[in-house]
Design a protein around this motif. Sequence first.
Motif, PDB file in Angstrom:
ATOM      1  N   ARG A 154      -5.458  -1.510  -8.612  1.00  0.00           N
ATOM      2  CA  ARG A 154      -4.967  -2.863  -8.317  1.00  0.00           C
ATOM      3  C   ARG A 154      -3.451  -2.912  -8.379  1.00  0.00           C
ATOM      4  O   ARG A 154      -2.802  -3.518  -7.524  1.00  0.00           O
ATOM      5  N   VAL A 155      -2.881  -2.254  -9.394  1.00  0.00           N
ATOM      6  CA  VAL A 155      -1.420  -2.226  -9.518  1.00  0.00           C
ATOM      7  C   VAL A 155      -0.808  -1.418  -8.382  1.00  0.00           C
ATOM      8  O   VAL A 155       0.210  -1.810  -7.800  1.00  0.00           O
ATOM      9  N   LEU A 156      -1.442  -0.281  -8.042  1.00  0.00           N
ATOM     10  CA  LEU A 156      -0.901   0.576  -6.993  1.00  0.00           C
ATOM     11  C   LEU A 156      -0.988  -0.077  -5.615  1.00  0.00           C
ATOM     12  O   LEU A 156      -0.104   0.114  -4.771  1.00  0.00           O
ATOM     13  N   GLU A 157      -2.045  -0.830  -5.371  1.00  0.00           N
ATOM     14  CA  GLU A 157      -2.269  -1.416  -4.049  1.00  0.00           C
ATOM     15  C   GLU A 157      -1.542  -2.734  -3.840  1.00  0.00           C
ATOM     16  O   GLU A 157      -1.469  -3.229  -2.711  1.00  0.00           O
ATOM     17  N   GLN A 158      -1.018  -3.330  -4.924  1.00  0.00           N
ATOM     18  CA  GLN A 158      -0.307  -4.612  -4.795  1.00  0.00           C
ATOM     19  C   GLN A 158       1.090  -4.501  -5.417  1.00  0.00           C
ATOM     20  O   GLN A 158       1.412  -5.210  -6.373  1.00  0.00           O
ATOM     21  N   PRO A 159       1.935  -3.595  -4.896  1.00  0.00           N
ATOM     22  CA  PRO A 159       3.258  -3.393  -5.506  1.00  0.00           C
ATOM     23  C   PRO A 159       4.139  -4.633  -5.436  1.00  0.00           C
ATOM     24  O   PRO A 159       5.007  -4.814  -6.283  1.00  0.00           O
ATOM     25  N   GLU A 160       3.908  -5.485  -4.425  1.00  0.00           N
ATOM     26  CA  GLU A 160       4.725  -6.704  -4.334  1.00  0.00           C
ATOM     27  C   GLU A 160       4.465  -7.659  -5.488  1.00  0.00           C
ATOM     28  O   GLU A 160       5.341  -8.452  -5.871  1.00  0.00           O
ATOM     29  N   ASP A 161       3.277  -7.575  -6.076  1.00  0.00           N
ATOM     30  CA  ASP A 161       2.954  -8.428  -7.225  1.00  0.00           C
ATOM     31  C   ASP A 161       3.362  -7.791  -8.555  1.00  0.00           C
ATOM     32  O   ASP A 161       3.430  -8.486  -9.575  1.00  0.00           O
TER      33      ASP A 161
END
Length: 709
Positions: A154-161
């Motif tokens: 989740r962290v890797l796939e949503q770097p903008e967040d």
Amino acid sequence: MSAARGRSSAGRMRLVVVQVLAFSLFATLFVRLYYLQVVGGASYQAQAADQSVRDIVVQPQRGLIVDSQGRPLVANRTSWVISVDRTLLGKLGEHQRTELVRRVSDVVGETPADVEARLVTCGDADSVRDVCWNGSPYQPVPVATDVPKKVALRVLEQPEDYPGVLAEQQSVRSYPRPFGINLAHVLGYLSPITEDEYDAAAERDDRSLNGASVVGRAGVEKQYDAWLRGLPGYRRVAVDSMGRVLGDDSVVESTPGDTLVTSIDAKVQSVVEKQLAERIKVQRATLDPVTGRNFAADSGAAVVLDAKTGRVIAMASQPTYDPDVWTGGISEDQLARLYSEQAGTPLLSRATQGQFAPGSTWKPFMTAGALTNGYPMDTQLDCSSGFQVGNRVFHNHESAAEGTIGFVRALEVSCNTFFFRIGYDFWQRFGSDPADVDARDPLVEEAKEFGFGSRTGIDLPGEAPGRIADRHWKQAYYESQKDYYCGLSSKPQTAGTSDFVYRFAHEFCLEGNLYRAGDAVNFSIGQGDTIVTPLQLARAYAALANGGTLFAPTVAKALVSPQGDVLRRITPKKVAHVDVPQEYLDFIDGALQGVTREGTMAWKMGGFPLDDVTVRSKTGSAEVYGKQSTGWVASYTKDYVVVMMISQAGTGSGSTGDGVRKIWEALYGVDGTDVRPARAATPGVVPPPSLPQFLDDGSIMPPVVKAGE
């Protein structure tokens, strides 16, 4: 007219000055711009580019720890770790920072306060003990370990967040536990490097340590830390203005640590741990006839040594702890329990750090002292039920009156009064002046000859030295305590303080330094203020087994590179050879065989095939003021030494005898009255002289035993 011309001239002068100043400023600005853009342009351009690059330390895989058969005792596993780059947090506004911390805390299942606490550098005003970050300020700070893979994705796939938040796999310690073993006190544990350690490593240019390193804190993890830790690598990554990773710039691979091969046999260790725990459990359910309550059996230890080399085959301590508790960080509550006296101080290794009165297991060394100082082997003395010294009668403990007997029978039945007479005789002959601190004491000399009162030199940190309570020790102790006791005895007695305390303080103040006959007779049977560690006792019995050689016990056998090359062999180190004639060692050896066959250990060894496996043994029950007796059994063959001790558990054979027998059965493959070597815990029965095989594919196989070895 003249005045007007003067004013005009002054005005022109001021204008010229202003022009010169303006020109100078423009010239300075031009030179500075030329320097920045032409002379220093390349340097500043590189620095600007460097602002978009981050250095990330790639931690090496720590070396394995394996037993003598190649079984892994400590290995590594991968763990998903969430880290936060604090350099980016400093660039965010207060609202943005708060929101990012909230998102991170939500995804890792922590509170925002916990995440914030982990981001604070230890030592800062806002730091919280056991939570703060004590690594490099330039290293991303781990805020959660062992997170589920879906969280990391989740962290890797949503770097903008999650700007500036890293999710990566790291190597952490794991414990395969072959045969269910614990071995926590021998293996030790790891914790993050401290700021002082990091600074010291930087000063000596030690590149194996960095701000995110973990280091060994106990056991072989600490003793061989420099070999196990390996060398870190470095990964340079390009990031954008928000700290998002754009890609790798360069990579320097890490170097794994070396493998530590130990002399531990996991199968023997499992038997030893099981028997020690079982005997403690049984004694806690057994009534103590002296106190009228069940035995406390509050702690214990067991040691198995290779008698010919001093290598440690197995070592157990109770109470113990789960070594996994240190992986990924330990909580304050968990740490407090490890040091808690109420919990039995689980972090303390009773085998190497616990110090106890040896009781009658001391008597073989007192026999050696008597024989080498004038007593003939056919000496006959009275084994009466008591022996009076002054106005006090010293009694037998495990044995009743036996009449006139010799050394052999005195050891078999553990006759205290026989040895009281020897201790009293030497005191009368050499040191009847209790104030003479330099008086000779043959029994003290013999105890030191067998290594008591000093550390064995085992390759484990924190070993206790034990204590020989001789005249010099008593004088030193008196000088360190006399002010306290003299002060106490001079004060009026307060409510709640017993008369005994004041009488003791008064007597100690007057003559606490005097070494009296009572001290000498107590010393002769391993009572009084003399204390030993179970490892010291096992080492001394190994000297009886091998002809008098004292070894520095070793856990490590070799260090092997990740490629399987032997980098260093740890050979057994001979520390000394006891000055006791072989005929006396043989005489004591025969007497201790009698203890197993006919003496105080015989009732626990019935049916054991002693003709095939000759076990020598000595039992001991040490009395401790205000506590129940400490039980010991020390035993050996020509191959092994087995010692087991349980504090506050009753007589030696009664508390530990069954456990010691089970260990001997496992070592030699004893099945009932038969010896079946194929069933022995160690292939080939005796410890393997060679190392495990390290194959090209990375697997580790048992040692190859050559013919004749």
